[in-house]
Motif scaffolding. Structure first.
Motif, PDB file in Angstrom:
ATOM      1  N   PHE A 212       0.982  -1.235  -0.081  1.00 23.24           N
ATOM      2  CA  PHE A 212      -0.005   0.033  -0.043  1.00 23.24           C
ATOM      3  C   PHE A 212       0.789   1.141  -0.010  1.00 23.24           C
ATOM      4  CE2 PHE A 212      -2.110   3.628   2.266  1.00 23.24           C
ATOM      5  CZ  PHE A 212      -2.904   3.622   1.752  1.00 23.24           C
ATOM      6  N   GLU A 213       1.766   1.188   0.830  1.00 21.27           N
ATOM      7  CA  GLU A 213       2.607   2.312   1.093  1.00 21.27           C
ATOM      8  C   GLU A 213       3.286   2.833  -0.308  1.00 21.27           C
ATOM      9  OE1 GLU A 213       4.695   1.767   4.633  1.00 21.27           O
ATOM     10  OE2 GLU A 213       3.287   2.834   5.692  1.00 21.27           O
ATOM     11  N   LYS A 214       4.003   1.537  -0.822  1.00 18.92           N
ATOM     12  CA  LYS A 214       4.680   1.642  -2.189  1.00 18.92           C
ATOM     13  C   LYS A 214       3.941   2.294  -3.267  1.00 18.92           C
ATOM     14  CE  LYS A 214       7.559  -1.161  -5.435  1.00 18.92           C
ATOM     15  NZ  LYS A 214       8.028  -2.497  -5.750  1.00 18.92           N
ATOM     16  N   GLU A 215       2.716   1.628  -3.343  1.00 23.40           N
ATOM     17  CA  GLU A 215       1.647   2.301  -4.300  1.00 23.40           C
ATOM     18  C   GLU A 215       1.244   3.666  -4.245  1.00 23.40           C
ATOM     19  OE1 GLU A 215      -1.300   2.351  -7.164  1.00 23.40           O
ATOM     20  OE2 GLU A 215      -0.153   0.694  -7.129  1.00 23.40           O
ATOM     21  N   PHE A 216       0.738   4.173  -3.033  1.00 27.35           N
ATOM     22  CA  PHE A 216       0.338   5.358  -2.712  1.00 27.35           C
ATOM     23  C   PHE A 216       1.096   6.677  -2.140  1.00 27.35           C
ATOM     24  CE2 PHE A 216      -3.359   2.209  -2.895  1.00 27.35           C
ATOM     25  CZ  PHE A 216      -4.122   3.193  -3.632  1.00 27.35           C
ATOM     26  N   LEU A 217       2.339   6.120  -1.639  1.00 30.51           N
ATOM     27  CA  LEU A 217       3.273   7.258  -1.200  1.00 30.51           C
ATOM     28  C   LEU A 217       4.133   7.592  -2.266  1.00 30.51           C
ATOM     29  CD1 LEU A 217       4.367   5.848   2.499  1.00 30.51           C
ATOM     30  CD2 LEU A 217       2.774   7.884   1.706  1.00 30.51           C
ATOM     31  N   SER A 218       4.285   6.819  -3.633  1.00 32.33           N
ATOM     32  CA  SER A 218       4.606   7.325  -4.432  1.00 32.33           C
ATOM     33  C   SER A 218       4.173   8.563  -5.162  1.00 32.33           C
ATOM     34  CB  SER A 218       5.086   6.226  -5.344  1.00 32.33           C
ATOM     35  OG  SER A 218       3.883   5.579  -5.958  1.00 32.33           O
ATOM     36  N   ARG A 219       2.740   8.699  -4.871  1.00 36.42           N
ATOM     37  CA  ARG A 219       1.927   9.470  -5.765  1.00 36.42           C
ATOM     38  C   ARG A 219       2.120  11.121  -5.000  1.00 36.42           C
ATOM     39  NH1 ARG A 219      -3.807   6.554  -6.945  1.00 36.42           N
ATOM     40  NH2 ARG A 219      -2.779   4.421  -7.738  1.00 36.42           N
ATOM     41  N   ASP A 220       1.421  11.902  -5.640  1.00 37.13           N
ATOM     42  CA  ASP A 220       1.380  13.225  -4.895  1.00 37.13           C
ATOM     43  C   ASP A 220       0.052  13.354  -4.079  1.00 37.13           C
ATOM     44  OD1 ASP A 220       2.192  15.960  -4.421  1.00 37.13           O
ATOM     45  OD2 ASP A 220       0.830  16.809  -6.342  1.00 37.13           O
ATOM     46  N   LEU A 221       0.397  12.643  -2.896  1.00 32.01           N
ATOM     47  CA  LEU A 221      -0.473  12.258  -1.705  1.00 32.01           C
ATOM     48  C   LEU A 221       0.047  12.570  -0.472  1.00 32.01           C
ATOM     49  CD1 LEU A 221      -2.006   9.073  -2.730  1.00 32.01           C
ATOM     50  CD2 LEU A 221      -3.187  10.853  -3.592  1.00 32.01           C
ATOM     51  N   GLN A 222      -0.683  12.551   0.568  1.00 27.60           N
ATOM     52  CA  GLN A 222      -0.269  12.474   1.936  1.00 27.60           C
ATOM     53  C   GLN A 222      -1.143  11.259   2.503  1.00 27.60           C
ATOM     54  OE1 GLN A 222      -0.024  16.307   4.240  1.00 27.60           O
ATOM     55  NE2 GLN A 222      -0.845  17.229   2.441  1.00 27.60           N
ATOM     56  N   VAL A 223      -0.703  10.563   3.238  1.00 29.01           N
ATOM     57  CA  VAL A 223      -1.223   9.171   3.810  1.00 29.01           C
ATOM     58  C   VAL A 223      -1.100   9.386   5.491  1.00 29.01           C
ATOM     59  CG1 VAL A 223      -1.397   6.777   4.025  1.00 29.01           C
ATOM     60  CG2 VAL A 223      -1.031   8.095   1.771  1.00 29.01           C
ATOM     61  N   PHE A 224      -2.333   9.343   6.189  1.00 36.04           N
ATOM     62  CA  PHE A 224      -2.266   9.171   7.612  1.00 36.04           C
ATOM     63  C   PHE A 224      -2.833   7.976   8.111  1.00 36.04           C
ATOM     64  CE2 PHE A 224      -2.604  13.511   5.857  1.00 36.04           C
ATOM     65  CZ  PHE A 224      -1.510  14.179   6.425  1.00 36.04           C
ATOM     66  N   PHE A 225      -2.290   7.349   8.982  1.00 38.62           N
ATOM     67  CA  PHE A 225      -2.768   6.016   9.536  1.00 38.62           C
ATOM     68  C   PHE A 225      -3.278   6.763  11.059  1.00 38.62           C
ATOM     69  CE2 PHE A 225      -0.120   4.369   6.523  1.00 38.62           C
ATOM     70  CZ  PHE A 225      -0.432   3.234   5.920  1.00 38.62           C
ATOM     71  N   ALA A 226      -4.577   6.235  11.230  1.00 40.60           N
ATOM     72  CA  ALA A 226      -5.350   6.940  12.357  1.00 40.60           C
ATOM     73  C   ALA A 226      -6.203   5.817  13.020  1.00 40.60           C
ATOM     74  CB  ALA A 226      -5.854   8.136  11.978  1.00 40.60           C
ATOM     75  N   GLN A 227      -6.653   6.386  14.082  1.00 41.17           N
ATOM     76  CA  GLN A 227      -7.796   5.733  14.854  1.00 41.17           C
ATOM     77  C   GLN A 227      -8.976   6.646  15.283  1.00 41.17           C
ATOM     78  OE1 GLN A 227      -5.578   4.293  18.235  1.00 41.17           O
ATOM     79  NE2 GLN A 227      -5.519   2.383  17.556  1.00 41.17           N
ATOM     80  N   PHE A 228     -10.013   5.948  15.208  1.00 37.82           N
ATOM     81  CA  PHE A 228     -11.161   7.081  15.808  1.00 37.82           C
ATOM     82  C   PHE A 228     -11.174   7.329  17.205  1.00 37.82           C
ATOM     83  CE2 PHE A 228     -13.230   5.220  12.132  1.00 37.82           C
ATOM     84  CZ  PHE A 228     -14.282   6.147  11.684  1.00 37.82           C
ATOM     85  N   ILE A 229     -11.338   8.115  17.570  1.00 32.67           N
ATOM     86  CA  ILE A 229     -11.510   8.613  18.885  1.00 32.67           C
ATOM     87  C   ILE A 229     -12.819   9.460  19.482  1.00 32.67           C
ATOM     88  CG2 ILE A 229      -8.983   8.965  18.893  1.00 32.67           C
ATOM     89  CD1 ILE A 229      -9.524  12.277  18.786  1.00 32.67           C
ATOM     90  N   SER A 230     -12.993   9.422  20.604  1.00 29.07           N
ATOM     91  CA  SER A 230     -14.123   9.909  21.218  1.00 29.07           C
ATOM     92  C   SER A 230     -13.771  10.303  22.939  1.00 29.07           C
ATOM     93  CB  SER A 230     -15.383   9.183  21.237  1.00 29.07           C
ATOM     94  OG  SER A 230     -15.226   7.934  21.975  1.00 29.07           O
ATOM     95  N   ARG A 231     -14.598  11.106  23.048  1.00 24.56           N
ATOM     96  CA  ARG A 231     -14.327  11.360  24.610  1.00 24.56           C
ATOM     97  C   ARG A 231     -15.504  11.548  25.536  1.00 24.56           C
ATOM     98  NH1 ARG A 231     -15.603  16.837  25.680  1.00 24.56           N
ATOM     99  NH2 ARG A 231     -15.950  18.105  23.969  1.00 24.56           N
TER     100      ARG A 231
END
Length: 180
Positions: free
Chosen positions: A149-168
């Motif tokens: 995934f990183e090889k495919e998408f980080l080679s493009r003109d994009l930003q990629v953020f791995f995240a988690q849902f949060i609540s409080r």
């Protein structure tokens, strides 16, 4: 006092009100009418946000909106699907993930539509949808093969953020969720 802050925030921008929520809210109108709801997903649910390095003007997207093509699905019924299926978000039908701003955004920026289609081919993502008027696209889940995934998408003109849902909880600010 809080209700005054919510009212005031709506004057700043349609989605500012959301940032005063507990992290999960049912928003209507332009996004400024907010009803807090219990989170339909666990706080540690993983997602990936993919943001092209190109912007898209919200007024341009709205000017391209074809009102006769808006979803006719009942928003209250959609909300119930998410609440009822909270344990198994993967089981919610893709058609329940509605963003009426996707078609006009894709019309104005065809490469955004192509990006979504490419992301839909990634194994491990349960649902993929554009956020608001664009250009961020969020993917619920994590790629099965992160390296590919990183090889495919980080080679493009994009930003990629791995995240988690949060609540409080009510009355507290956000805290890092416990490890899963």
């Amino acid at each position: 006092r809080f209700s005054k802050m919510v009212e005031w925030s709506a004057d700043l921008g349609s989605d500012i009100t959301f940032f005063l929520s507990r992290g999960t809210a049912y928003c209507t109108g332009r996004g400024e009418i907010m009803t807090p709801i219990d989170p339909p997903l666990d706080a540690a649910t993983e997602l990936v946000i993919v943001k092209p390095n190109v912007g898209l003007s919200t007024p341009t997207v709205f000017k391209s909106l074809e009102y006769d093509k808006l979803s006719d699905l009942d928003p209250d019924n959609l909300l119930e699907q998410f609440i009822d299926k909270s344990e198994t978000i993967a089981m919610v039908d893709d058609r329940s993930f509605v963003n009426d701003l996707e078609p006009p955004a894709f019309k104005n920026l065809p490469e955004l539509k192509q990006l979504k289609e490419d992301l839909q081919k990634v194994k491990g993502f349960h649902h993929i949808m554009m956020s608001g008027s664009g250009t961020s696209i969020f993917c619920i889940g994590n790629p099965d093969d992160t390296e590919a995934f990183e090889k495919e998408f980080l080679s493009r003109d994009l930003q990629v953020f791995f995240a988690q849902f949060i609540s409080r909880p009510e009355g507290k600010w956000y805290e890092k969720p416990p490890p899963s």
